[in-house]
Design a protein around this motif. Structure first.
Motif, PDB file in Angstrom:
ATOM      1  N   LYS A   5       0.785  -1.104   0.004  1.00  0.00           N
ATOM      2  CA  LYS A   5       0.099   0.134  -0.003  1.00  0.00           C
ATOM      3  C   LYS A   5       0.897   1.303  -0.030  1.00  0.00           C
ATOM      4  O   LYS A   5       0.365   2.408  -0.548  1.00  0.00           O
ATOM      5  CB  LYS A   5      -0.996   0.048   1.014  1.00  0.00           C
ATOM      6  N   ASP A   6       1.945   0.969   0.658  1.00  0.00           N
ATOM      7  CA  ASP A   6       2.942   2.070   0.542  1.00  0.00           C
ATOM      8  C   ASP A   6       3.517   2.675  -0.767  1.00  0.00           C
ATOM      9  O   ASP A   6       3.826   3.837  -0.907  1.00  0.00           O
ATOM     10  CB  ASP A   6       4.229   2.128   1.734  1.00  0.00           C
ATOM     11  N   ILE A   7       3.765   1.769  -1.599  1.00  0.00           N
ATOM     12  CA  ILE A   7       4.428   2.024  -2.727  1.00  0.00           C
ATOM     13  C   ILE A   7       3.401   1.832  -4.150  1.00  0.00           C
ATOM     14  O   ILE A   7       3.774   2.109  -5.186  1.00  0.00           O
ATOM     15  CB  ILE A   7       5.664   1.041  -3.248  1.00  0.00           C
ATOM     16  N   ASN A  84      -1.314  -5.054   2.820  1.00  0.00           N
ATOM     17  CA  ASN A  84      -0.216  -5.209   3.806  1.00  0.00           C
ATOM     18  C   ASN A  84       0.788  -6.040   3.624  1.00  0.00           C
ATOM     19  O   ASN A  84       1.589  -6.554   4.490  1.00  0.00           O
ATOM     20  CB  ASN A  84      -0.953  -5.786   4.898  1.00  0.00           C
ATOM     21  N   ALA A  85       1.052  -6.588   2.309  1.00  0.00           N
ATOM     22  CA  ALA A  85       2.234  -7.397   1.846  1.00  0.00           C
ATOM     23  C   ALA A  85       3.431  -6.507   2.018  1.00  0.00           C
ATOM     24  O   ALA A  85       3.373  -5.268   1.717  1.00  0.00           O
ATOM     25  CB  ALA A  85       1.876  -8.191   0.507  1.00  0.00           C
ATOM     26  N   SER A  86       4.524  -7.190   2.400  1.00  0.00           N
ATOM     27  CA  SER A  86       5.735  -6.362   2.364  1.00  0.00           C
ATOM     28  C   SER A  86       6.323  -6.240   1.051  1.00  0.00           C
ATOM     29  O   SER A  86       6.002  -6.941   0.173  1.00  0.00           O
ATOM     30  CB  SER A  86       6.960  -7.155   3.191  1.00  0.00           C
ATOM     31  N   VAL A  87       7.239  -5.163   0.791  1.00  0.00           N
ATOM     32  CA  VAL A  87       7.723  -5.229  -0.635  1.00  0.00           C
ATOM     33  C   VAL A  87       8.539  -6.401  -0.947  1.00  0.00           C
ATOM     34  O   VAL A  87       8.470  -6.535  -2.113  1.00  0.00           O
ATOM     35  CB  VAL A  87       8.958  -3.706  -0.401  1.00  0.00           C
ATOM     36  N   GLU A  88       8.988  -7.170   0.030  1.00  0.00           N
ATOM     37  CA  GLU A  88       9.796  -8.343  -0.268  1.00  0.00           C
ATOM     38  C   GLU A  88       8.779  -9.480  -0.768  1.00  0.00           C
ATOM     39  O   GLU A  88       9.121 -10.208  -1.770  1.00  0.00           O
ATOM     40  CB  GLU A  88      10.473  -8.844   1.101  1.00  0.00           C
ATOM     41  N   GLU A  89       7.532  -9.510  -0.153  1.00  0.00           N
ATOM     42  CA  GLU A  89       6.583 -10.159  -0.748  1.00  0.00           C
ATOM     43  C   GLU A  89       6.045  -9.898  -2.295  1.00  0.00           C
ATOM     44  O   GLU A  89       5.787 -10.706  -3.171  1.00  0.00           O
ATOM     45  CB  GLU A  89       5.208 -10.261  -0.076  1.00  0.00           C
ATOM     46  N   PRO A 103      -2.201  -6.008  -9.277  1.00  0.00           N
ATOM     47  CA  PRO A 103      -3.087  -5.300  -8.641  1.00  0.00           C
ATOM     48  C   PRO A 103      -2.737  -5.497  -7.074  1.00  0.00           C
ATOM     49  O   PRO A 103      -2.275  -6.300  -6.563  1.00  0.00           O
ATOM     50  CB  PRO A 103      -4.416  -5.923  -8.901  1.00  0.00           C
ATOM     51  N   VAL A 104      -3.296  -4.545  -6.292  1.00  0.00           N
ATOM     52  CA  VAL A 104      -3.107  -4.342  -4.819  1.00  0.00           C
ATOM     53  C   VAL A 104      -4.728  -4.515  -4.352  1.00  0.00           C
ATOM     54  O   VAL A 104      -5.576  -3.770  -4.621  1.00  0.00           O
ATOM     55  CB  VAL A 104      -2.520  -3.210  -4.241  1.00  0.00           C
ATOM     56  N   ILE A 105      -4.727  -5.511  -3.429  1.00  0.00           N
ATOM     57  CA  ILE A 105      -6.042  -5.798  -2.965  1.00  0.00           C
ATOM     58  C   ILE A 105      -6.310  -5.678  -1.352  1.00  0.00           C
ATOM     59  O   ILE A 105      -5.513  -6.027  -0.843  1.00  0.00           O
ATOM     60  CB  ILE A 105      -6.569  -7.062  -3.321  1.00  0.00           C
ATOM     61  N   GLU A 106      -7.389  -5.134  -0.963  1.00  0.00           N
ATOM     62  CA  GLU A 106      -7.722  -4.743   0.455  1.00  0.00           C
ATOM     63  C   GLU A 106      -9.137  -4.993   0.773  1.00  0.00           C
ATOM     64  O   GLU A 106      -9.882  -4.521   0.081  1.00  0.00           O
ATOM     65  CB  GLU A 106      -7.097  -3.391   0.794  1.00  0.00           C
ATOM     66  N   ASN A 107      -9.368  -5.935   1.760  1.00  0.00           N
ATOM     67  CA  ASN A 107     -10.775  -6.377   1.827  1.00  0.00           C
ATOM     68  C   ASN A 107     -11.568  -6.921   0.768  1.00  0.00           C
ATOM     69  O   ASN A 107     -12.568  -6.220   0.652  1.00  0.00           O
ATOM     70  CB  ASN A 107     -11.566  -5.293   2.803  1.00  0.00           C
TER      71      ASN A 107
END
Length: 142
Positions: A5-7, A84-89, A103-107
């Protein structure tokens, strides 16, 4: 810990699998993006289409982009990452599956997209080459 989410780029938009490729291309143009996540009737990720997919798999094959749909192009298991996955993930997912956009998924909802450039900007310099080598490596034939 830096998370997906940060990137990510916020404001990513789905395109329904029933949408024509002409409309998908116009949306990509309007949003200044090269890829769109594709959703099913329940707004669940069922794939991603790229501008290159439209050109190579539709236009260059002589198909009518106003008649072909996003569903005609999506294939395989769509890859995504939790917000919430880390950049490493994120790096692991992109590298293992040779994908350049994620894609980034939340809920269970699309909240953003991550490109290889987003990841590279957030990796230490000594890790960028290894990441790029994995993403751009030729995937094994199945």
């Amino acid at each position: 810990m830096t998370t997906a989410k940060d990137i990510m780029h916020e404001g990513a938009q789905w395109i329904p699998k029933t949408e024509t490729l002409l409309n998908a291309a116009q949306r990509m143009r309007d949003l200044h993006v090269g890829a769109l996540p594709v959703s099913d009737e329940n707004e669940r990720l069922c794939g991603i289409i790229t501008d290159r997919d439209i050109v190579v798999k539709c236009v260059a094959e002589g198909h009518d982009a106003s008649r072909c749909t996003a569903a005609d192009l999506v294939q395989g298991t769509p890859r995504w990452v939790d917000a919430n996955a880390s950049v490493e993930e994120v790096v692991e997912e992109m590298g293992n599956h040779h994908v350049r956009r994620l894609p980034v998924i939340e809920n269970k909802r699309l909240v953003g997209m991550i490109s290889e450039a987003d990841v590279a900007r957030n990796l230490p310099e000594n890790q960028v080459h290894a990441f790029a080598s994995r993403v751009y490596a030729t995937p094994p034939q199945t």
